[in-house]
Design an enzyme around this catalytic site. Structure first.
Site, PDB file in Angstrom:
ATOM      1  N   ASP A  87       0.862  -1.176   0.000  1.00  0.00           N
ATOM      2  CA  ASP A  87       0.000   0.000   0.000  1.00  0.00           C
ATOM      3  C   ASP A  87       0.899   1.226   0.000  1.00  0.00           C
ATOM      4  OD1 ASP A  87      -2.294   1.609   0.224  1.00  0.00           O
ATOM      5  OD2 ASP A  87      -2.235   1.572   2.398  1.00  0.00           O
ATOM      6  N   HIS A  88       0.316   2.374  -0.279  1.00  0.00           N
ATOM      7  CA  HIS A  88       1.050   3.631  -0.230  1.00  0.00           C
ATOM      8  C   HIS A  88       0.911   4.246   1.159  1.00  0.00           C
ATOM      9  CE1 HIS A  88       0.551   4.130  -4.844  1.00  0.00           C
ATOM     10  NE2 HIS A  88       1.740   3.653  -4.568  1.00  0.00           N
ATOM     11  N   TYR A 114      -5.280   4.179   0.810  1.00  0.00           N
ATOM     12  CA  TYR A 114      -6.262   3.136   0.463  1.00  0.00           C
ATOM     13  C   TYR A 114      -5.922   2.463  -0.871  1.00  0.00           C
ATOM     14  CZ  TYR A 114      -8.872   6.078   3.790  1.00  0.00           C
ATOM     15  OH  TYR A 114      -9.259   6.837   4.862  1.00  0.00           O
ATOM     16  N   HIS A 115      -4.631   2.269  -1.123  1.00  0.00           N
ATOM     17  CA  HIS A 115      -4.180   1.683  -2.386  1.00  0.00           C
ATOM     18  C   HIS A 115      -3.664   0.262  -2.161  1.00  0.00           C
ATOM     19  CE1 HIS A 115      -3.446   5.993  -4.121  1.00  0.00           C
ATOM     20  NE2 HIS A 115      -4.722   5.669  -4.070  1.00  0.00           N
ATOM     21  N   THR A 116      -4.501  -0.590  -1.606  1.00  0.00           N
ATOM     22  CA  THR A 116      -4.081  -1.931  -1.212  1.00  0.00           C
ATOM     23  C   THR A 116      -3.934  -2.847  -2.424  1.00  0.00           C
ATOM     24  OG1 THR A 116      -6.411  -2.381  -0.747  1.00  0.00           O
ATOM     25  CG2 THR A 116      -5.012  -1.806   1.105  1.00  0.00           C
TER      26      THR A 116
END
Length: 539
Positions: free
Chosen positions: A308-309, A459-461
């Site tokens: 994730d980021h 929220y970049h899973t």
């Protein structure tokens, strides 16, 4: 479709009767694109299942899901909240959101539509998913209203545009001017393969609408007789005969039903897809047996390469009169750059997000933040089951900042935000810095402590069902997105992406659905097709 319902099964609603060629579980960005494209083959019956609400037309769709301004929707009607541990060994104190509505997270996110870099896709390790292979899918999915060159599409279902400069907020104009003054190049197109510099953020909206995959893909496909969409249907388990997937068990209208299909495709996202696999007996064998789950296939890599980021927000107090206007648009400008000494280019992204007012005793307060996220982090997290109950959220450990290079690059990003905000372009906008304080910036150790207390997520899973070679013990799917060790089961969403790309993830999620549909359709001859969606058809 033939009706294979067994006498012992509950009564299945009319819309779900029969056995389908393909059942797509999850109506998010990937699932909508995948299901709609597969249904273009009129000989293939396709069922798209979504746990959240389905809105069959624009008239019934809530306004929150149609606004083009790019504000993130946090209404619990449309999102699910999870808790995760941001740091190794830490408490699950980080709240992160996933869309739970037709269109998924792409229907509720901030509408940034950035692509990753060519080397992001080349690193997946398959010629089927190299940059040269996925670029046509990126072009096919979009109608870019600003660029018509070889990098962009002009007839796709997703409208893409950038706010013109005369519509930028003063905060974003100041960011642009400050970055240029500091030596960063001006960049009109942040989606070309270079993508370095400061410029307008590409956003997925057009014709006055947020261009989610629900609106762009599913809406034009609904009239096809071979395509069924069912909302408020929560899949709890994949059904197997031996190691072949034959259907799903789901909850709909208060009852448990089973729906059978020749092929099951999970597109439930990087949280729910691995959770469903493990609940169904596919995953790390020892962990499943410990929870009383019968093992169908052992795949130790499920949930083990979570990426994730990580992000950090540098907060300021705006000067009186410099608060965000009520009708402001979201982050119009993005700065993309490379941390000093980093071998991975474009690994820092900086924006000024539009935040809602916070009600305080003295009245509404307007927080102003510079947000920096770290692209291509080295740290890896983990997702595992909390129990065998599908209602129990999985345990998520992000493990941000485990690797020193991640901490060093994010420290640099925070300091860059502070330097940008100190430029004269912000003199009339910023009154003072609220966090981090000067003491937090005094040393690397102090800033590390601040980061540990303030780390956030974009929220970049990705990565929980990673694509890889069948000889890789940690691979979960092959490059056709087929789950290893079983038959009739695929995963098509961001969970198959081995590591998060250096960009917001929604455009890649749609591309994964586009490209996977192309690969799947190439595996069998098609008797007939219906027309592909285009920008002209949508209007």
């Amino acid at each position: 479709m033939t009706d294979k319902r067994r006498d012992s099964d509950p009564i299945i609603p009319q819309s779900l009767k029969g056995s389908y060629d393909t059942i797509v579980v999850g109506g998010g960005s990937s699932g909508c694109a995948l299901a709609a494209r597969l249904s273009e083959d009129s000989s293939r019956s396709v069922l798209l299942l979504e746990a959240g609400s389905d809105y069959p037309d624009l008239e019934s769709m809530p306004e929150e899901l149609k606004h083009p301004e790019g504000h993130t929707v946090v209404d619990p009607r449309f999102v699910s909240s999870y808790q995760g541990a941001p740091l190794p060994g830490g408490d699950p104190s980080l709240t992160f959101l996933r869309g739970k509505v037709i269109g998924g997270s792409g229907a509720v996110n901030g509408s940034a539509f950035l692509r990753g870099l060519p080397e992001d896709y080349d690193s997946w390790g398959s010629p089927l998913w190299s940059w040269d292979a996925v670029l046509p899918a990126f072009r096919r999915l979009e109608t870019d209203q600003d660029f018509t060159d070889s990098w962009h599409g002009t007839e796709g279902p997703i409208g893409v545009r950038r706010y013109p400069r005369d519509q930028w907020m003063p905060h974003h104009e100041a960011l642009y001017q400050a970055a240029v003054k500091m030596g960063f190049p001006e960049k009109a197109d942040m989606n070309d393969p270079v993508g370095f510099g400061v410029g307008p953020t590409p956003r997925n909206f057009g014709d006055g609408l947020r261009a989610s995959a629900a609106i762009g893909y599913v809406l034009p496909a609904r009239e096809r007789p071979n395509f069924t969409v069912q909302g408020d249907c929560t899949v709890t388990r994949i059904l197997f005969e031996g190691t072949r997937a034959i259907g799903v068990e789901a909850r709909h209208n208060g009852q448990t039903i089973r729906i059978e299909g020749d092929e099951i495709i999970l597109s439930a996202g990087a949280i729910s897809s691995p959770q469903l696999l493990m609940l169904s007996g596919v995953g790390p064998a020892d962990e499943l047996r410990a929870l009383g789950i019968d093992v169908v296939a052992e795949l130790p890599g499920i949930g083990k390469s979570f990426t994730d980021h990580p992000s950090a927000a540098v907060e300021f107090e705006p000067r009186p009169g410099a608060e965000y206007p009520s009708d402001c648009v979201s982050s119009s400008v993005t700065l993309i750059c490379t941390a000093d000494g980093s071998p991975t280019r474009n690994d820092l992204h900086i924006i000024i997000p539009v935040m809602p007012p916070v009600e305080e005793p003295g009245g509404a307060q307007w927080p102003m933040t510079f947000s920096v996220d770290l692209g291509l982090p080295e740290s890896r997290g983990e997702l595992r089951l909390a129990s065998a109950d599908p209602d129990d959220a999985p345990v998520v450990e992000f493990n941000y900042l485990r690797e020193e290079r991640d901490r060093a690059r994010l420290r640099e990003g925070v300091r860059l935000c502070v330097e940008l905000a100190s430029q004269s372009e912000f003199d009339s906008i910023i009154a003072r810095r609220v966090s981090p304080l000067d003491a937090d910036l005094a040393s690397d150790a102090a800033l590390d402590r601040w980061l540990e207390a303030n780390i956030g997520t974009y929220y970049h899973t990705c990565g929980t069902c990673s694509m890889g070679s069948p000889s890789d013990p940690m691979a979960v799917v092959d490059d056709h997105c087929r789950v290893l060790g079983v038959e009739g089961l695929r995963v098509v969403d961001l969970s198959v992406v081995p590591t998060v790309m250096r960009a917001n993830t929604n455009s890649t999620a749609i591309m994964v659905g586009e490209r996977a549909a192309e690969i799947i359709r190439s595996e069998r001859p098609e008797t007939s097709t219906v027309s592909a969606m285009s920008g002209a058809e949508r209007s």
